[in-house]
Design a protein around this motif. Structure first.
Motif, PDB file in Angstrom:
ATOM      1  N   THR A 122       5.326  41.576  -7.832  1.00  0.00           N
ATOM      2  CA  THR A 122       4.398  41.812  -8.927  1.00  0.00           C
ATOM      3  C   THR A 122       2.980  41.464  -8.482  1.00  0.00           C
ATOM      4  O   THR A 122       2.755  40.580  -7.661  1.00  0.00           O
ATOM      5  CB  THR A 122       4.783  40.982 -10.165  1.00  0.00           C
ATOM      6  OG1 THR A 122       4.875  39.593  -9.794  1.00  0.00           O
ATOM      7  CG2 THR A 122       6.122  41.436 -10.725  1.00  0.00           C
ATOM      8  N   GLY A 123       2.037  42.206  -9.047  1.00  0.00           N
ATOM      9  CA  GLY A 123       0.642  41.982  -8.703  1.00  0.00           C
ATOM     10  C   GLY A 123      -0.067  43.283  -8.381  1.00  0.00           C
ATOM     11  O   GLY A 123       0.567  44.290  -8.050  1.00  0.00           O
ATOM     12  N   ASP A 174       2.579  42.434   2.600  1.00  0.00           N
ATOM     13  CA  ASP A 174       3.467  42.734   1.465  1.00  0.00           C
ATOM     14  C   ASP A 174       3.732  44.232   1.380  1.00  0.00           C
ATOM     15  O   ASP A 174       4.879  44.676   1.255  1.00  0.00           O
ATOM     16  CB  ASP A 174       2.835  42.283   0.140  1.00  0.00           C
ATOM     17  CG  ASP A 174       2.772  40.778  -0.029  1.00  0.00           C
ATOM     18  OD1 ASP A 174       3.621  40.075   0.547  1.00  0.00           O
ATOM     19  OD2 ASP A 174       1.864  40.314  -0.748  1.00  0.00           O
ATOM     20  N   LEU A 175       2.655  45.008   1.426  1.00  0.00           N
ATOM     21  CA  LEU A 175       2.794  46.455   1.271  1.00  0.00           C
ATOM     22  C   LEU A 175       3.601  47.062   2.413  1.00  0.00           C
ATOM     23  O   LEU A 175       4.461  47.923   2.195  1.00  0.00           O
ATOM     24  CB  LEU A 175       1.415  47.111   1.194  1.00  0.00           C
ATOM     25  CG  LEU A 175       1.408  48.617   0.914  1.00  0.00           C
ATOM     26  CD1 LEU A 175       2.103  48.947  -0.397  1.00  0.00           C
ATOM     27  CD2 LEU A 175      -0.020  49.145   0.902  1.00  0.00           C
ATOM     28  N   ASP A 176       3.351  46.601   3.644  1.00  0.00           N
ATOM     29  CA  ASP A 176       4.105  47.115   4.784  1.00  0.00           C
ATOM     30  C   ASP A 176       5.593  46.803   4.647  1.00  0.00           C
ATOM     31  O   ASP A 176       6.453  47.660   4.921  1.00  0.00           O
ATOM     32  CB  ASP A 176       3.577  46.515   6.087  1.00  0.00           C
ATOM     33  CG  ASP A 176       2.216  47.070   6.493  1.00  0.00           C
ATOM     34  OD1 ASP A 176       1.824  48.123   5.941  1.00  0.00           O
ATOM     35  OD2 ASP A 176       1.557  46.452   7.344  1.00  0.00           O
ATOM     36  N   GLY A 178       3.204  48.293 -17.950  1.00  0.00           N
ATOM     37  CA  GLY A 178       2.739  47.179 -18.764  1.00  0.00           C
ATOM     38  C   GLY A 178       2.325  45.952 -17.990  1.00  0.00           C
ATOM     39  O   GLY A 178       1.822  44.980 -18.570  1.00  0.00           O
ATOM     40  N   TYR A 179       2.527  45.952 -16.695  1.00  0.00           N
ATOM     41  CA  TYR A 179       2.098  44.835 -15.854  1.00  0.00           C
ATOM     42  C   TYR A 179       1.880  45.376 -14.440  1.00  0.00           C
ATOM     43  O   TYR A 179       2.479  46.384 -14.055  1.00  0.00           O
ATOM     44  CB  TYR A 179       3.115  43.696 -15.849  1.00  0.00           C
ATOM     45  CG  TYR A 179       4.491  44.112 -15.387  1.00  0.00           C
ATOM     46  CD1 TYR A 179       4.871  44.025 -14.050  1.00  0.00           C
ATOM     47  CD2 TYR A 179       5.430  44.592 -16.302  1.00  0.00           C
ATOM     48  CE1 TYR A 179       6.125  44.405 -13.631  1.00  0.00           C
ATOM     49  CE2 TYR A 179       6.695  44.978 -15.890  1.00  0.00           C
ATOM     50  CZ  TYR A 179       7.035  44.885 -14.545  1.00  0.00           C
ATOM     51  OH  TYR A 179       8.283  45.276 -14.145  1.00  0.00           O
ATOM     52  N   ALA A 183       2.740  47.566  -5.254  1.00  0.00           N
ATOM     53  CA  ALA A 183       3.506  47.988  -4.080  1.00  0.00           C
ATOM     54  C   ALA A 183       4.800  48.679  -4.486  1.00  0.00           C
ATOM     55  O   ALA A 183       5.173  49.707  -3.911  1.00  0.00           O
ATOM     56  CB  ALA A 183       3.796  46.783  -3.186  1.00  0.00           C
ATOM     57  N   TYR A 184       5.484  48.132  -5.458  1.00  0.00           N
ATOM     58  CA  TYR A 184       6.731  48.741  -5.924  1.00  0.00           C
ATOM     59  C   TYR A 184       6.469  50.119  -6.517  1.00  0.00           C
ATOM     60  O   TYR A 184       7.162  51.096  -6.206  1.00  0.00           O
ATOM     61  CB  TYR A 184       7.376  47.827  -6.964  1.00  0.00           C
ATOM     62  CG  TYR A 184       8.712  48.303  -7.475  1.00  0.00           C
ATOM     63  CD1 TYR A 184       9.861  48.157  -6.705  1.00  0.00           C
ATOM     64  CD2 TYR A 184       8.829  48.887  -8.734  1.00  0.00           C
ATOM     65  CE1 TYR A 184      11.098  48.585  -7.173  1.00  0.00           C
ATOM     66  CE2 TYR A 184      10.063  49.324  -9.206  1.00  0.00           C
ATOM     67  CZ  TYR A 184      11.193  49.160  -8.423  1.00  0.00           C
ATOM     68  OH  TYR A 184      12.411  49.598  -8.894  1.00  0.00           O
TER      69      TYR A 184
END
Length: 275
Positions: free
Chosen positions: A112-113, A122-124, A166-167, A171-172
């Protein structure tokens, strides 16, 4: 004179004799994940299910549940972000069964973020698990499917891949959008060979992953978080892993023989609410 009414066959959802590989067939915690429910659903329809998961014990638990019902299944340990792991698993599967009829790509991790809370690392990492693993898995099954001129590929995305939920889930969301587009492209390229590729797009589903990773975005109390998620949905409840699994079984079967290159929303009307 009226034309005769054409006979309508029953839905041919029988998967007897099919070899189905489910990547991500375990569960992050006790309970029914989408992958685990899909594995049991395929087995109940007569398929031989190959359960792949990074957590071998979790894959074995899925297999145990299938065997308890008299179904056929075997477990494989694989980190879906690692090409050699994927290649070894599929080499074993091809050596044992000779072919793969259905690939169900159920892999997905997230953080999340938004852009300021998501590092390049994180993204990789999330891209490798969610997107690259789909391409690598398809590379393992497509040659055989082309040779047989048949096969079905199912990818599991998320409403987060097509809409804000909503949040911030940067990345997801972006990687699940990539899963949808990759599946569309595979469908178009391989349709002439009789291969179908579709994406199932779950909405707010009550799974162990939600409890472990997502619920805190709504409330620190799990019951309150689930109630808040349910209020977002027009059907006024979260879905179950079994409801997603049944949609997957339909797309994997001959009942969906003329369906390819599309997305099946299993979201209780959520996406339409915000369209």
């Amino acid at each position: 004179m009226n034309a005769p009414t054409p006979s309508v066959p029953g839905l041919p959802t029988d998967l007897s004799g099919r070899i189905v590989v489910v990547a991500g067939g375990g569960s992050v915690a006790p309970g029914w994940s989408i992958g685990r429910a899909a594995c049991l659903t395929y087995a109940r329809l007569g398929a031989q299910v190959c359960v792949l998961d990074r957590d071998h014990a979790s894959a074995q638990e899925t297999v145990r549940l299938i065997h308890e019902e008299g179904g056929q299944a075997c477990a494989y340990e694989a980190d879906m972000a690692v090409e050699t792991d994927i290649a070894q698993c599929f080499a074993d599967i091809h050596g044992r069964f000779g072919q793969v009829d259905v690939l169900h790509h159920n892999v997905g991790i997230g953080k999340t973020g938004g852009p300021m809370e998501t590092s390049a690392e994180d993204l990789d990492r999330i891209h490798a698990v969610n997107v690259k693993s789909l391409m690598l898995s398809c590379q393992q099954v497509l040659p055989g499917m082309v040779q047989r001129r048949s096969g079905a590929i199912l990818s599991i995305a998320s409403v987060a891949g097509i809409s804000y939920v909503g949040y911030p889930h940067l990345a997801y969301s972006t990687t699940k959008a990539a899963v949808i587009q990759m599946t569309r492209m595979i469908a178009q390229q391989y349709a002439p060979y009789g291969i179908r590729a579709n994406t199932v797009v779950p909405g707010l589903i009550d799974t162990p992953r939600v409890a472990a990773n997502v619920a805190h975005m709504f409330s620190q109390n799990l019951d309150e978080a689930k109630e808040a998620r349910a209020r977002q949905v027009p059907l006024n409840r979260m879905g179950t892993a079994w409801e997603v699994a049944q949609a997957c079984a339909f797309l994997a079967s001959d009942a969906a023989s003329y369906i390819t290159g599309t997305e099946l929303l299993v979201d209780g009307g959520l996406t339409g609410k915000y369209a």
